[in-house]
Design an enzyme around this catalytic site. Sequence first.
Site, short mmCIF file in Angstrom:
data_model
loop_
_atom_site.label_atom_id
_atom_site.label_comp_id
_atom_site.label_asym_id
_atom_site.label_seq_id
_atom_site.Cartn_x
_atom_site.Cartn_y
_atom_site.Cartn_z
CE LYS A 183 -4.02 -2.07 2.16
NZ LYS A 183 -5.11 -2.10 2.88
CG ASN A 242 -7.73 0.56 -0.55
OD1 ASN A 242 -7.97 1.70 -1.47
ND2 ASN A 242 -8.70 0.10 -0.32
CB ALA A 292 -5.33 -1.41 7.80
#
Length: 280
Positions: free
Chosen positions: A73, A94, A139
């Site tokens: 990412k 993403n 994330a």
Amino acid sequence: MSGAGAGAPDQYGVAGHPVAHSWSPFIHGMFAKATAQNLVYRLFDIAPAEFRRETLRLLTSGVRGLNITLPHKQSAAELVNELTPRAARAQAVNTIACFDDAKLIGDNTDGVGLVCDLEQNLAVTLQQKRVLVLGAGGAVRGVLAPLLERDLAQLVIANRTAAKARRLAADFGDLGPVMGCGFDEIDGPPFDLIVNGTSASLQGEMPELPVGLVCEDTVCYDMAYGSGQTPFTLWARSLHAKRTTKGWGMLVEQAAAAFVLWRGIRPDTKPVMEALEQYR
Ligand SMILES: NC(=O)c1ccc[n+]([C@@H]2O[C@H](COP(=O)([O-])OP(=O)(O)OC[C@H]3O[C@@H](n4cnc5c(N)ncnc54)[C@H](OP(=O)(O)O)[C@@H]3O)[C@@H](O)[C@H]2O)c1
């Protein structure tokens, strides 16, 4: 962009390493069918050393969009020509879209995916709530801005490597009341929402946390998805949390947001959530 039956299908896929376990082909396949979009969606297992060369090769040889998953990412954010504001904030991508002018746009739909799942699917109110986010990886970078935009009372980021949590809190401090710390430094009354954004569940582990974080009103959300309970959901259940859930809804909602970027059409996520029910 082509509709159903209009010649060769447009090509999309997900790039990661490993990637064989990904549910994205299933999810995007259902979206495409439901919205009559003529596309194929494939898995691309690309090792880190090959990421830049191989991804550019795919995107210059007809692939119109890629989802990007672990561990690429941050590399993807460096590869695209332009970042959307939310991807620039996260410094993590993403979703890549390649439009007709060959420009590569990098987006991050993880955060809207999480917030959409919490608010719309799980009816969780975020405004003026105390939220604890565990982890400080890719994330978590993606979800901090969308969470802080919800006017939280407080956001605590706690991570195994405390310095990373503190750095993230400093990077996002202009968006709201956020602090970073190590797991053993978390204190105060129980949280309204605890989001596990560590990859500990994937290793069958649970970070060691202080007592008193969970009460009967606490919602506990593990970003990890898979079948059965995770160490985190088991921990939350043992403390009688109000609700425990895994990241399937986030996965489907972030995919829907990527589909909107690529195809300009929003798929209904409910039938996909129902179809995935048997695997959760
Ligand atoms: N549902 C969804 O749509 C969705 C989307 C994205 C990610 N995810 C999930 O989110 C999780 C994190 O992904 P990521 O991309 O952020 O990974 P990442 O960038 O590799 O970050 C991993 C994070 O987990 C921490 N960690 C790893 N092992 C740990 C352990 N045993 N105990 C405590 N902390 C540990 C790391 O701490 P250190 O900094 O100390 O190393 C780091 O903060 C994964 O489970 C992934 O599947 C779900």
